[in-house]
Design an enzyme around this catalytic site. Structure first.
Site, PDB file in Angstrom:
ATOM      1  N   GLY A 252       2.929  -1.200   4.302  1.00 51.69           N
ATOM      2  CA  GLY A 252       2.923   0.224   4.002  1.00 51.69           C
ATOM      3  C   GLY A 252       4.311   0.723   3.659  1.00 51.69           C
ATOM      4  O   GLY A 252       4.783   0.606   2.519  1.00 51.69           O
TER       5      GLY A 252
ATOM      6  N   ASN B 230       0.869  -1.176   0.000  1.00 52.22           N
ATOM      7  CA  ASN B 230       0.000   0.000   0.000  1.00 52.22           C
ATOM      8  C   ASN B 230       0.908   1.229   0.000  1.00 52.22           C
ATOM      9  O   ASN B 230       1.512   1.565   1.011  1.00 52.22           O
ATOM     10  CB  ASN B 230      -0.881  -0.040   1.262  1.00 52.22           C
ATOM     11  CG  ASN B 230      -1.735   1.200   1.421  1.00 52.22           C
ATOM     12  OD1 ASN B 230      -1.795   2.041   0.518  1.00 52.22           O
ATOM     13  ND2 ASN B 230      -2.390   1.323   2.560  1.00 52.22           N
ATOM     14  N   TRP B 231       1.003   1.864  -1.157  1.00 55.84           N
ATOM     15  CA  TRP B 231       1.945   2.994  -1.286  1.00 55.84           C
ATOM     16  C   TRP B 231       1.439   4.241  -0.564  1.00 55.84           C
ATOM     17  O   TRP B 231       2.176   5.211  -0.414  1.00 55.84           O
ATOM     18  CB  TRP B 231       2.156   3.336  -2.763  1.00 55.84           C
ATOM     19  CG  TRP B 231       2.852   2.290  -3.577  1.00 55.84           C
ATOM     20  CD1 TRP B 231       3.139   0.997  -3.207  1.00 55.84           C
ATOM     21  CD2 TRP B 231       3.344   2.433  -4.915  1.00 55.84           C
ATOM     22  NE1 TRP B 231       3.770   0.333  -4.236  1.00 55.84           N
ATOM     23  CE2 TRP B 231       3.907   1.198  -5.293  1.00 55.84           C
ATOM     24  CE3 TRP B 231       3.351   3.480  -5.835  1.00 55.84           C
ATOM     25  CZ2 TRP B 231       4.480   0.982  -6.552  1.00 55.84           C
ATOM     26  CZ3 TRP B 231       3.918   3.273  -7.083  1.00 55.84           C
ATOM     27  CH2 TRP B 231       4.482   2.039  -7.439  1.00 55.84           C
ATOM     28  N   LYS B 232       0.164   4.232  -0.187  1.00 51.44           N
ATOM     29  CA  LYS B 232      -0.458   5.407   0.444  1.00 51.44           C
ATOM     30  C   LYS B 232      -0.239   6.642  -0.447  1.00 51.44           C
ATOM     31  O   LYS B 232      -0.279   6.512  -1.669  1.00 51.44           O
ATOM     32  CB  LYS B 232       0.057   5.584   1.871  1.00 51.44           C
ATOM     33  CG  LYS B 232      -0.126   4.282   2.678  1.00 51.44           C
ATOM     34  CD  LYS B 232       0.067   4.434   4.139  1.00 51.44           C
ATOM     35  CE  LYS B 232      -0.175   3.100   4.829  1.00 51.44           C
ATOM     36  NZ  LYS B 232      -0.009   3.147   6.275  1.00 51.44           N
TER      37      LYS B 232
ATOM     38  N   GLU C 181      -5.318  -5.431  10.712  1.00 52.26           N
ATOM     39  CA  GLU C 181      -4.359  -4.335  10.864  1.00 52.26           C
ATOM     40  C   GLU C 181      -4.642  -3.586  12.163  1.00 52.26           C
ATOM     41  O   GLU C 181      -5.428  -2.613  12.158  1.00 52.26           O
ATOM     42  CB  GLU C 181      -4.504  -3.361   9.689  1.00 52.26           C
ATOM     43  CG  GLU C 181      -4.118  -3.960   8.357  1.00 52.26           C
ATOM     44  CD  GLU C 181      -3.397  -2.931   7.505  1.00 52.26           C
ATOM     45  OE1 GLU C 181      -2.299  -3.230   7.039  1.00 52.26           O
ATOM     46  OE2 GLU C 181      -3.916  -1.812   7.347  1.00 52.26           O
TER      47      GLU C 181
ATOM     48  N   SER D 220       3.627  -2.436  10.472  1.00 52.92           N
ATOM     49  CA  SER D 220       5.074  -2.474  10.712  1.00 52.92           C
ATOM     50  C   SER D 220       5.737  -3.781  10.268  1.00 52.92           C
ATOM     51  O   SER D 220       6.648  -4.292  10.922  1.00 52.92           O
ATOM     52  CB  SER D 220       5.377  -2.198  12.187  1.00 52.92           C
ATOM     53  OG  SER D 220       4.920  -0.915  12.554  1.00 52.92           O
TER      54      SER D 220
ATOM     55  N   GLU E 226      -6.632   4.427   8.144  1.00 50.09           N
ATOM     56  CA  GLU E 226      -6.400   5.857   7.868  1.00 50.09           C
ATOM     57  C   GLU E 226      -7.639   6.499   7.251  1.00 50.09           C
ATOM     58  O   GLU E 226      -7.902   7.678   7.460  1.00 50.09           O
ATOM     59  CB  GLU E 226      -5.163   6.023   6.971  1.00 50.09           C
ATOM     60  CG  GLU E 226      -3.885   5.789   7.767  1.00 50.09           C
ATOM     61  CD  GLU E 226      -2.715   5.300   6.935  1.00 50.09           C
ATOM     62  OE1 GLU E 226      -2.754   5.370   5.694  1.00 50.09           O
ATOM     63  OE2 GLU E 226      -1.734   4.816   7.559  1.00 50.09           O
TER      64      GLU E 226
ATOM     65  N   HIS F 212      -9.427   0.914   5.219  1.00 47.86           N
ATOM     66  CA  HIS F 212      -8.136   1.104   5.887  1.00 47.86           C
ATOM     67  C   HIS F 212      -8.310   2.057   7.069  1.00 47.86           C
ATOM     68  O   HIS F 212      -9.102   3.005   6.997  1.00 47.86           O
ATOM     69  CB  HIS F 212      -7.110   1.672   4.889  1.00 47.86           C
ATOM     70  CG  HIS F 212      -5.724   1.653   5.439  1.00 47.86           C
ATOM     71  ND1 HIS F 212      -5.266   2.627   6.292  1.00 47.86           N
ATOM     72  CD2 HIS F 212      -4.720   0.754   5.304  1.00 47.86           C
ATOM     73  CE1 HIS F 212      -4.020   2.342   6.650  1.00 47.86           C
ATOM     74  NE2 HIS F 212      -3.666   1.203   6.061  1.00 47.86           N
TER      75      HIS F 212
ATOM     76  N   GLY G 141       2.290   2.239  10.856  1.00 47.18           N
ATOM     77  CA  GLY G 141       2.919   3.537  10.562  1.00 47.18           C
ATOM     78  C   GLY G 141       4.117   3.878  11.423  1.00 47.18           C
ATOM     79  O   GLY G 141       4.473   3.148  12.365  1.00 47.18           O
TER      80      GLY G 141
HETATM   81  P1  PGA Z   1       3.072   0.153   7.741  1.00 42.24           P
HETATM   82  O1  PGA Z   1       1.563   0.366   7.238  1.00 42.24           O
HETATM   83  O2  PGA Z   1       3.573  -1.104   7.111  1.00 42.24           O
HETATM   84  O3  PGA Z   1       3.793   1.376   7.291  1.00 42.24           O
HETATM   85  O4  PGA Z   1       2.992   0.054   9.256  1.00 42.24           O
HETATM   86  C1  PGA Z   1       0.685  -0.714   7.121  1.00 42.24           C
HETATM   87  C2  PGA Z   1      -0.641  -0.299   6.561  1.00 42.24           C
HETATM   88  O5  PGA Z   1      -1.110   0.816   6.847  1.00 42.24           O
HETATM   89  O6  PGA Z   1      -1.248  -1.050   5.808  1.00 42.24           O
END
Ligand code: PGA
Length: 251
Positions: free
Chosen positions: A230, A7-9, A162, A209, A94, A92, A168
């Site tokens: 992420g 997930n490149w966000k 998640e 993470s 976020e 997600h 994050g």
């Molecule tokens: P992260 O994000 O690997 O940077 O902790 C995971 C995610 O939000 O899917």
């Protein structure tokens, strides 16, 4: 096959950087024995379509609205599919934090599936408490998003556990393999009770993470069918190391 989703966000900053990242992924992935999915920002996604590669494409979100319409700025699931995506991430944390409700997530899950996208539904508690209320949180998220879904559609569904506290740069750190194991078992039971036999076949991923050091343990002893990644998905060498590891494991 294990499923490794990046997930490149809202990264990288420019299309030229996105092109370099995708090129490195496609080159390094070769003929992967894991399912690799890259979810770039929607603005970049269409440019990556039409190339034969073992890196499948996914979107990070879809609009609530289907088909076409006078809806300025919206992108329907059908449009995302026609761009060349075969996956979409829904719910997600976020986006939940940005105001997305359970009702919105239910609609997007159904519509993503109806548009022919494999829909990755994210669930997970914000924090942990001694009484185990996090099970109730995850159960409610699953029930709310999936209750009305026909079991025949279950094969288009992937669930990602998640926990928000593990996601994050500001995270407390990744969830322990024991936590992931306990929750993947719980999610599988819930999915089986919702969809019967088809529910047992729904892949359950872990995200939060994940890196090249902890990935193997999640994929083996913790019983996850794959990973949602992420930050590390923006670093092709590290991301591909995880995909390679995943490809070397039995299903
Ligand atoms: P992260 O994000 O690997 O940077 O902790 C995971 C995610 O939000 O899917």
């Amino acid at each position: 096959m294990k499923i490794i989703v990046g997930n490149w966000k809202m990264f990288p900053a420019s299309f030229s950087e996105a092109k370099s990242l995708m090129a490195a992924l496609r080159k390094g992935a070769g003929k992967s024995r894991a399912t690799i999915v890259a979810c770039p920002p929607l603005a970049y996604l269409g440019a990556f379509a039409g190339v034969k590669s073992s890196v499948a494409l996914g979107a990070q979100d879809i609009s609530l609205f289907v088909g076409t319409g006078a809806r300025t700025g919206e992108v329907s699931p059908e449009m995302v599919k026609s761009l060349g995506a075969s996956y979409v991430i829904v719910g997600h944390s976020e986006r939940r934090a940005g105001g997305e409700t359970e009702e919105t997530i239910t609609t997007k899950t159904t519509q993503g599936i109806q548009a022919g996208l494999t829909t990755i539904l994210c669930v997970g508690e914000k924090d942990r408490d001694a009484s185990g209320a996090y099970f109730t949180v995850v159960r409610a998220q699953l029930r709310s998003a999936l209750e009305g879904l026909a079991s025949g559609r279950a094969k288009q569904l992937v669930v990602a556990y998640e926990p928000v506290w593990a996601i994050g740069a500001k995270a407390k750190g990744a969830a322990t393999p024991e936590i992931v194991r306990e929750m993947t078992v719980y999610i599988r039971k819930e999915l089986a009770s919702l969809f019967g036999k088809s529910g047992r076949a729904i892949p359950v991923l872990y995200g939060g993470s994940v890196d090249e050091r902890n990935a193997k343990e999640y994929l083996t002893t913790s019983g996850a069918d794959g990973l949602l990644i992420g930050r590390v998905s923006l670093e092709p060498t590290r991301f591909l190391a995880i995909a390679k590891e995943a490809g070397s494991l039995p299903v």
